[in-house]
Design a protein around this motif. Structure first.
Motif, PDB file in Angstrom:
ATOM      1  N   LEU A 167       0.810  -1.217   0.000  1.00  0.00           N
ATOM      2  CA  LEU A 167       0.000   0.000   0.000  1.00  0.00           C
ATOM      3  C   LEU A 167       0.842   1.265   0.000  1.00  0.00           C
ATOM      4  CD1 LEU A 167      -3.011  -0.893   2.341  1.00  0.00           C
ATOM      5  CD2 LEU A 167      -2.929  -0.809  -0.139  1.00  0.00           C
ATOM      6  N   LYS A 168       1.904   1.274   0.793  1.00  0.00           N
ATOM      7  CA  LYS A 168       2.729   2.489   0.875  1.00  0.00           C
ATOM      8  C   LYS A 168       3.532   2.705  -0.406  1.00  0.00           C
ATOM      9  CE  LYS A 168       2.946   4.967   3.803  1.00  0.00           C
ATOM     10  NZ  LYS A 168       2.115   6.176   4.074  1.00  0.00           N
ATOM     11  N   THR A 169       3.986   1.616  -1.028  1.00  0.00           N
ATOM     12  CA  THR A 169       4.712   1.764  -2.288  1.00  0.00           C
ATOM     13  C   THR A 169       3.773   2.238  -3.391  1.00  0.00           C
ATOM     14  OG1 THR A 169       6.254   0.011  -1.651  1.00  0.00           O
ATOM     15  CG2 THR A 169       6.164   0.586  -3.974  1.00  0.00           C
ATOM     16  N   ALA A 170       2.540   1.746  -3.391  1.00  0.00           N
ATOM     17  CA  ALA A 170       1.559   2.190  -4.382  1.00  0.00           C
ATOM     18  C   ALA A 170       1.229   3.664  -4.184  1.00  0.00           C
ATOM     19  CB  ALA A 170       0.290   1.347  -4.286  1.00  0.00           C
ATOM     20  N   GLU A 171       1.214   4.101  -2.933  1.00  0.00           N
ATOM     21  CA  GLU A 171       0.893   5.494  -2.630  1.00  0.00           C
ATOM     22  C   GLU A 171       1.986   6.433  -3.137  1.00  0.00           C
ATOM     23  OE1 GLU A 171      -0.769   7.613   1.340  1.00  0.00           O
ATOM     24  OE2 GLU A 171       1.256   6.792   1.536  1.00  0.00           O
ATOM     25  N   ASP A 172       3.257   6.029  -2.922  1.00  0.00           N
ATOM     26  CA  ASP A 172       4.379   6.846  -3.376  1.00  0.00           C
ATOM     27  C   ASP A 172       5.516   5.918  -3.794  1.00  0.00           C
ATOM     28  OD1 ASP A 172       6.362   8.611  -3.888  1.00  0.00           O
ATOM     29  OD2 ASP A 172       6.384   9.573  -1.921  1.00  0.00           O
ATOM     30  N   PRO A 173       5.547   5.542  -5.058  1.00  0.00           N
ATOM     31  CA  PRO A 173       6.531   4.548  -5.512  1.00  0.00           C
ATOM     32  C   PRO A 173       7.966   5.050  -5.536  1.00  0.00           C
ATOM     33  CG  PRO A 173       5.271   5.401  -7.366  1.00  0.00           C
ATOM     34  CD  PRO A 173       4.641   5.966  -6.141  1.00  0.00           C
ATOM     35  N   HIS A 174       8.178   6.338  -5.320  1.00  0.00           N
ATOM     36  CA  HIS A 174       9.517   6.911  -5.477  1.00  0.00           C
ATOM     37  C   HIS A 174      10.232   7.168  -4.154  1.00  0.00           C
ATOM     38  CE1 HIS A 174       8.514   7.330  -9.673  1.00  0.00           C
ATOM     39  NE2 HIS A 174       7.480   8.090  -9.370  1.00  0.00           N
ATOM     40  N   SER A 175       9.534   7.011  -3.035  1.00  0.00           N
ATOM     41  CA  SER A 175      10.180   7.333  -1.760  1.00  0.00           C
ATOM     42  C   SER A 175       9.671   6.434  -0.644  1.00  0.00           C
ATOM     43  CB  SER A 175       9.917   8.798  -1.385  1.00  0.00           C
ATOM     44  OG  SER A 175      10.439   9.077  -0.100  1.00  0.00           O
ATOM     45  N   THR A 176      10.618   5.900   0.122  1.00  0.00           N
ATOM     46  CA  THR A 176      10.262   5.109   1.305  1.00  0.00           C
ATOM     47  C   THR A 176      10.664   5.837   2.592  1.00  0.00           C
ATOM     48  OG1 THR A 176      12.391   3.956   1.263  1.00  0.00           O
ATOM     49  CG2 THR A 176      10.569   2.933   0.069  1.00  0.00           C
ATOM     50  N   ARG A 177      11.295   6.978   2.455  1.00  0.00           N
ATOM     51  CA  ARG A 177      11.877   7.677   3.608  1.00  0.00           C
ATOM     52  C   ARG A 177      10.847   7.989   4.691  1.00  0.00           C
ATOM     53  NH1 ARG A 177      16.402  10.680   4.828  1.00  0.00           N
ATOM     54  NH2 ARG A 177      16.091  12.422   6.262  1.00  0.00           N
ATOM     55  N   ALA A 178       9.643   8.353   4.278  1.00  0.00           N
ATOM     56  CA  ALA A 178       8.643   8.802   5.243  1.00  0.00           C
ATOM     57  C   ALA A 178       8.037   7.663   6.062  1.00  0.00           C
ATOM     58  CB  ALA A 178       7.537   9.574   4.532  1.00  0.00           C
ATOM     59  N   TRP A 179       8.098   6.414   5.550  1.00  0.00           N
ATOM     60  CA  TRP A 179       7.385   5.339   6.253  1.00  0.00           C
ATOM     61  C   TRP A 179       8.249   4.136   6.588  1.00  0.00           C
ATOM     62  CZ3 TRP A 179       7.150   0.579   3.819  1.00  0.00           C
ATOM     63  CH2 TRP A 179       7.410   0.567   2.442  1.00  0.00           C
ATOM     64  N   LEU A 180       9.418   3.996   5.971  1.00  0.00           N
ATOM     65  CA  LEU A 180      10.275   2.847   6.240  1.00  0.00           C
ATOM     66  C   LEU A 180      11.363   3.253   7.227  1.00  0.00           C
ATOM     67  CD1 LEU A 180      10.630  -0.116   5.295  1.00  0.00           C
ATOM     68  CD2 LEU A 180      12.360   0.729   3.692  1.00  0.00           C
ATOM     69  N   ASN A 181      11.420   2.544   8.362  1.00  0.00           N
ATOM     70  CA  ASN A 181      12.401   2.889   9.386  1.00  0.00           C
ATOM     71  C   ASN A 181      13.817   2.787   8.822  1.00  0.00           C
ATOM     72  OD1 ASN A 181      11.538   3.789  11.914  1.00  0.00           O
ATOM     73  ND2 ASN A 181      12.623   2.147  12.960  1.00  0.00           N
ATOM     74  N   PRO A 182      14.719   3.683   9.226  1.00  0.00           N
ATOM     75  CA  PRO A 182      16.091   3.653   8.706  1.00  0.00           C
ATOM     76  C   PRO A 182      16.805   2.330   8.960  1.00  0.00           C
ATOM     77  CG  PRO A 182      15.673   5.730   9.812  1.00  0.00           C
ATOM     78  CD  PRO A 182      14.486   4.867  10.080  1.00  0.00           C
ATOM     79  N   THR A 183      16.397   1.602   9.991  1.00  0.00           N
ATOM     80  CA  THR A 183      17.030   0.310  10.288  1.00  0.00           C
ATOM     81  C   THR A 183      16.534  -0.795   9.361  1.00  0.00           C
ATOM     82  OG1 THR A 183      15.323  -0.078  11.963  1.00  0.00           O
ATOM     83  CG2 THR A 183      17.425   0.835  12.716  1.00  0.00           C
ATOM     84  N   GLU A 184      15.468  -0.527   8.618  1.00  0.00           N
ATOM     85  CA  GLU A 184      14.879  -1.539   7.744  1.00  0.00           C
ATOM     86  C   GLU A 184      15.392  -1.299   6.325  1.00  0.00           C
ATOM     87  OE1 GLU A 184      12.601  -4.984   7.594  1.00  0.00           O
ATOM     88  OE2 GLU A 184      13.099  -3.741   9.314  1.00  0.00           O
TER      89      GLU A 184
END
Length: 489
Positions: free
Chosen positions: A295-312
């Motif tokens: 769902l989050k990738t579909a929402e914004d396929p170009h950025s994971t910074r806002a929702w993916l923890n830096p440790t992941e």
């Protein structure tokens, strides 16, 4: 009970006589300590169990010499307290040596180098989740300084441990760990732990954004809660303990915890202990991972910074996540098919009729429930003496309200002292971390009502709002059980 109290001596030498104490005796044998850990359903502090560990000398200054020149990543956060938790996605990061950290932390007047942009009066620094096996990759002898085998876990040492070094105010947001239980050895300085039982999960407003495998975060800043937005949190049962050097805290499965450094420098070492229930928990985590990433990738396929923890840092493609889920389900079935667990034996001796071919979700649930009932010290009083005493102190509910600021402290009156196999999903030894949260339907309903009455004019539903429902821990548990049942028919 005073922190750092001396251990019992076999010789009984009188204090103040100047005589050398010949031998120290630990209050629990490894077998007894493990029995307590595997049985206890509430947090507790072990005292006088690590006085002979070489790791007791792992102060930040000592480690700076051992790790001379090694670059370590520090998370930088604000000391000012907001009602919004400081998640790792909102922090900045600095690559620095421990020497540079200590200079910044101790000499506030003239700072240069990596911390030059961070005013000590406004920021804290935290080297968190540092795997000992990675830090000391060329100094493997140091693994023996940590002796978890004293708690009954044979062969477990620094290799299966994680190091935490922080400044005053450094903290982790309130969260629960999906896998295992936790043992934490406080080496330097003091840390205050705010803990909440698994049954209070609906009151903590769980969220999986930011996403990190095995970490369920709370939307509530538990030291400065927004009770208008999160009214049900006021019903949560807070347990508070100040952990001092030489003490070891046991955190049972699925207990929520917020941890803050209350001294200028703190050093802790922890190890997550695998449990039988982790097999189903991995399936639940795989389901969560697939839904959040899709769902989050579909929402914004170009950025994971806002929702993916830096440790992941691992791949989040749907194909990879499908393989992850399938391996988790396969591993669960392999485990229950090949192991003759104590829980299954208990079911048979209790008169439950279970044919080998009748392997389904009901069997798994019965196994879980029987295991939990057999391993609860809440009823052990009828069978054996309480394990609590001067060397094992329970963490009790706190009657005090949280401080208004991070710098504010609870008064401490002394009563507060209370193998990696290569599979992608099996990360217990080298990543963050079942008694699953029991259903409290009335509280869930109250929480839903509170959401709906919180802001009547807010009708927009975001992707995160939907995910909070879809990957709620109680929902993913049901989905996992249905998935397992469907595969076992």
């Amino acid at each position: 009970m005073a922190a750092g109290s001396g251990a019992t001596t076999a010789t009984g030498a009188a204090a103040g006589t100047g005589e050398q104490k010949d031998e120290y005796v630990k209050p629990f044998t490894p077998e007894k300590a493990k029995e307590i850990i595997m049985s206890l359903q509430q947090p507790a502090v072990f005292c006088n169990m690590v006085f002979d560990w070489p790791a007791q000398h792992w102060t930040a200054e000592h480690l700076s010499k051992v790790l001379h020149g090694k670059q370590i990543r520090f998370r930088m956060g604000m000391k000012s307290t907001d009602t919004v938790p400081q998640f790792e996605t909102s922090c900045s990061y600095v690559e620095a040596t421990l020497e540079e950290f200590l200079t910044w932390n101790c000499d506030h007047s003239s700072i240069s180098g990596p911390f030059i942009d961070y005013d000590y009066s406004k920021f804290w620094a935290y080297a968190d989740y540092k795997y000992v096996v990675s830090l000391f990759e060329d100094k493997t002898d140091i693994f023996q300084d940590v002796i978890w085998s004293d708690f009954g876990f044979r062969g477990r040492n620094g290799r299966e441990s994680t190091l935490w070094i922080g400044s005053l105010g450094a903290h982790t947001p309130c969260h629960l760990d999906s896998y295992g239980c936790n043992l934490v050895f406080q080496v330097q300085g003091r840390k205050r732990w705010h803990l909440f039982p698994p049954e209070d999960t609906p009151l903590l407003y769980p969220t999986r954004i930011p996403y990190e495998e095995s970490s369920v975060f709370s939307k509530v800043n538990v030291v400065n809660p927004d009770v208008k937005r999160f009214p049900q949190f006021q019903k949560a049962r807070r347990h508070v303990v100040t952990l001092s050097p030489g003490q070891v805290l046991f955190v049972p499965r699925h207990w929520w915890h917020y941890v803050e450094s209350i001294d200028p420098v703190t050093v802790s070492i922890n190890s997550w202990i695998e449990l039988e229930e982790d097999h189903q928990a991995r399936v639940e985590e795989a389901i969560t991972r697939m839904l959040v990433c899709a769902l989050k990738t579909a929402e914004d396929p170009h950025s994971t910074r806002a929702w993916l923890n830096p440790t992941e840092v691992e791949e989040t493609s749907h194909e990879v996540n499908c393989r992850y889920l399938n391996r988790a389900v396969s591993a669960l079935f392999d485990h229950y098919r090949t192991s003759k667990t104590a829980e299954v034996q208990a079911l048979r001796t209790n008169g439950e009729h279970m044919k080998k071919e009748e392997f389904n979700v009901h069997t798994l649930m019965e196994v879980e429930q029987t295991g939990s009932q057999n391993l609860t010290l809440g009823t052990v009083g009828e069978q054996a003496a309480s394990p609590f005493g001067p060397d094992l102190v329970p963490v009790l509910p706190s009657s005090e309200a949280p401080p208004a600021e991070t710098g504010g402290m609870f008064k401490n009156d002394g009563k507060g002292f209370v193998g990696k196999d290569g599979e992608h999903f099996d990360k217990l030894h080298f990543t963050k971390k079942q008694r699953m949260v029991s259903g409290r339907e009335n509280e869930i309903v109250e929480q839903i009502v509170s959401y709906s009455t919180m802001a009547p004019s807010q009708t927009f539903i975001s992707t995160d709002d939907l995910l909070d429902c879809l990957v709620n821990p109680q929902v993913t548990k049901i989905v996992a059980q249905l998935l397992i049942q469907g595969r076992s028919l």
